[in-house]
Write a protein that holds these residues in place. Structure first.
Motif, PDB file in Angstrom:
ATOM      1  N   HIS A  58       0.806  -1.216   0.000  1.00  0.00           N
ATOM      2  CA  HIS A  58       0.000   0.000   0.000  1.00  0.00           C
ATOM      3  C   HIS A  58       0.843   1.271   0.000  1.00  0.00           C
ATOM      4  O   HIS A  58       0.367   2.324  -0.421  1.00  0.00           O
ATOM      5  CB  HIS A  58      -0.938   0.017   1.209  1.00  0.00           C
ATOM      6  CG  HIS A  58      -2.101  -0.913   1.064  1.00  0.00           C
ATOM      7  ND1 HIS A  58      -3.028  -1.111   2.080  1.00  0.00           N
ATOM      8  CD2 HIS A  58      -2.504  -1.694   0.027  1.00  0.00           C
ATOM      9  CE1 HIS A  58      -3.936  -1.978   1.662  1.00  0.00           C
ATOM     10  NE2 HIS A  58      -3.642  -2.352   0.433  1.00  0.00           N
ATOM     11  N   PHE A  59       2.080   1.175   0.482  1.00  0.00           N
ATOM     12  CA  PHE A  59       2.902   2.382   0.571  1.00  0.00           C
ATOM     13  C   PHE A  59       3.123   3.010  -0.810  1.00  0.00           C
ATOM     14  O   PHE A  59       3.104   4.234  -0.953  1.00  0.00           O
ATOM     15  CB  PHE A  59       4.243   2.088   1.233  1.00  0.00           C
ATOM     16  CG  PHE A  59       4.145   1.806   2.705  1.00  0.00           C
ATOM     17  CD1 PHE A  59       3.525   2.713   3.560  1.00  0.00           C
ATOM     18  CD2 PHE A  59       4.663   0.644   3.245  1.00  0.00           C
ATOM     19  CE1 PHE A  59       3.428   2.459   4.923  1.00  0.00           C
ATOM     20  CE2 PHE A  59       4.580   0.389   4.604  1.00  0.00           C
ATOM     21  CZ  PHE A  59       3.948   1.290   5.442  1.00  0.00           C
ATOM     22  N   GLU A  60       3.326   2.179  -1.811  1.00  0.00           N
ATOM     23  CA  GLU A  60       3.545   2.699  -3.164  1.00  0.00           C
ATOM     24  C   GLU A  60       2.307   3.453  -3.650  1.00  0.00           C
ATOM     25  O   GLU A  60       2.423   4.546  -4.219  1.00  0.00           O
ATOM     26  CB  GLU A  60       3.866   1.552  -4.125  1.00  0.00           C
ATOM     27  CG  GLU A  60       4.116   2.016  -5.560  1.00  0.00           C
ATOM     28  CD  GLU A  60       4.415   0.874  -6.509  1.00  0.00           C
ATOM     29  OE1 GLU A  60       4.454   1.128  -7.729  1.00  0.00           O
ATOM     30  OE2 GLU A  60       4.606  -0.268  -6.030  1.00  0.00           O
ATOM     31  N   TYR A  61       1.129   2.868  -3.421  1.00  0.00           N
ATOM     32  CA  TYR A  61      -0.114   3.536  -3.824  1.00  0.00           C
ATOM     33  C   TYR A  61      -0.300   4.855  -3.065  1.00  0.00           C
ATOM     34  O   TYR A  61      -0.674   5.872  -3.652  1.00  0.00           O
ATOM     35  CB  TYR A  61      -1.314   2.637  -3.560  1.00  0.00           C
ATOM     36  CG  TYR A  61      -1.392   1.414  -4.435  1.00  0.00           C
ATOM     37  CD1 TYR A  61      -1.649   1.526  -5.806  1.00  0.00           C
ATOM     38  CD2 TYR A  61      -1.209   0.140  -3.904  1.00  0.00           C
ATOM     39  CE1 TYR A  61      -1.726   0.402  -6.604  1.00  0.00           C
ATOM     40  CE2 TYR A  61      -1.279  -0.992  -4.695  1.00  0.00           C
ATOM     41  CZ  TYR A  61      -1.543  -0.855  -6.042  1.00  0.00           C
ATOM     42  OH  TYR A  61      -1.613  -1.973  -6.843  1.00  0.00           O
ATOM     43  N   ILE A  62      -0.039   4.825  -1.761  1.00  0.00           N
ATOM     44  CA  ILE A  62      -0.217   6.013  -0.937  1.00  0.00           C
ATOM     45  C   ILE A  62       0.702   7.129  -1.389  1.00  0.00           C
ATOM     46  O   ILE A  62       0.273   8.277  -1.579  1.00  0.00           O
ATOM     47  CB  ILE A  62       0.022   5.664   0.556  1.00  0.00           C
ATOM     48  CG1 ILE A  62      -1.108   4.776   1.077  1.00  0.00           C
ATOM     49  CG2 ILE A  62       0.138   6.944   1.398  1.00  0.00           C
ATOM     50  CD1 ILE A  62      -0.837   4.178   2.451  1.00  0.00           C
ATOM     51  N   ASP A  63       1.969   6.803  -1.596  1.00  0.00           N
ATOM     52  CA  ASP A  63       2.925   7.843  -2.012  1.00  0.00           C
ATOM     53  C   ASP A  63       2.585   8.399  -3.391  1.00  0.00           C
ATOM     54  O   ASP A  63       2.739   9.602  -3.639  1.00  0.00           O
ATOM     55  CB  ASP A  63       4.345   7.252  -2.020  1.00  0.00           C
ATOM     56  CG  ASP A  63       4.846   6.955  -0.618  1.00  0.00           C
ATOM     57  OD1 ASP A  63       4.276   7.484   0.349  1.00  0.00           O
ATOM     58  OD2 ASP A  63       5.819   6.164  -0.488  1.00  0.00           O
ATOM     59  N   ARG A  64       2.110   7.535  -4.269  1.00  0.00           N
ATOM     60  CA  ARG A  64       1.743   7.994  -5.610  1.00  0.00           C
ATOM     61  C   ARG A  64       0.534   8.943  -5.549  1.00  0.00           C
ATOM     62  O   ARG A  64       0.510   9.985  -6.213  1.00  0.00           O
ATOM     63  CB  ARG A  64       1.417   6.801  -6.493  1.00  0.00           C
ATOM     64  CG  ARG A  64       1.233   7.154  -7.976  1.00  0.00           C
ATOM     65  CD  ARG A  64       0.773   5.942  -8.765  1.00  0.00           C
ATOM     66  NE  ARG A  64       1.631   4.795  -8.500  1.00  0.00           N
ATOM     67  CZ  ARG A  64       1.238   3.540  -8.706  1.00  0.00           C
ATOM     68  NH1 ARG A  64       0.012   3.288  -9.138  1.00  0.00           N
ATOM     69  NH2 ARG A  64       2.065   2.540  -8.480  1.00  0.00           N
TER      70      ARG A  64
END
Length: 205
Positions: A194-200
């Protein structure tokens, strides 16, 4: 009756909290508030979500809901008692009753049967007691943002996380990246993917 009406009909708890911040996270609300009932996505009209809730004792700023007839926010409808654990968690807010007419369920059109079922419940939202924007002394912490957005991703996918960002005001705030050493006391255990989605998502706003 539609799926929402069927789900509501199975609920024995007649109080429903509209969780629009960290309560969106199943992990956070289970571990820190002993709320084990599942929620369903809902949009609440008549309230604006913004970064305006200052926690003096935690030295942080959280999202809060403020009455605004022209705004709406996405949330989860969570059947639960307003017990001491929840009141302690929401000590910087007041519980305000919300009309069932202010609720809109995604992909479910209103019907007489749904209205009849909703009339059996009382709905509450946590309204901010004192609105104060974040500053360097009371910043927003990344693990709080992660907790909110991971909850959205869990129950509504990327579109629900986007709704959180779009329907939240005052994103121009000091933010501390505390992922390596969480400072938010009710931080969720976040799926690493989820971190990748959140940062994007945050980079686009």
């Amino acid at each position: 009756m539609n799926d929402i009406a069927n789900w509501l009909s199975t609920q024995t708890e007649k109080h429903m909290v509209l969780g629009y911040g960290s309560l969106l996270s199943k992990d956070s609300r289970e571990r820190y508030s002993n709320i084990f009932t599942p929620g369903v996505p809902v949009t609440v009209s008549g309230f604006e979500r913004a970064w305006v809730t200052r926690s003096l004792h935690e030295k942080q700023t959280y999202v809060g809901a403020v009455a605004n007839a022209h705004s709406k926010l996405n949330a989860q409808l969570i059947p639960t008692q307003i017990n001491p654990a929840l009141q302690e968690r929401e000590k910087d807010y007041r519980f305000v009753e919300v009309s069932a007419k202010a609720l809109n369920f995604h992909q479910h059109k209103g019907s007489a049967s749904l209205d009849d079922v909703l009339a059996q419940f009382t709905f509450w939202i946590c309204e901010t007691l004192d609105c104060t924007q974040a500053n360097d002394a009371y910043p927003v912490h990344q693990t709080y943002v992660d907790t909110c957005l991971s909850g959205c991703l869990e129950h509504g996918g990327i579109e629900e996380a986007e709704r959180f960002i779009v329907h939240t005001s005052l994103w121009e705030h000091p933010r501390v990246n505390d992922r390596a050493n969480p400072k938010y006391p009710r931080a969720a255990v976040v799926n690493p993917d989820h971190f990748e989605y959140i940062d994007r998502l945050l980079s686009k706003r």
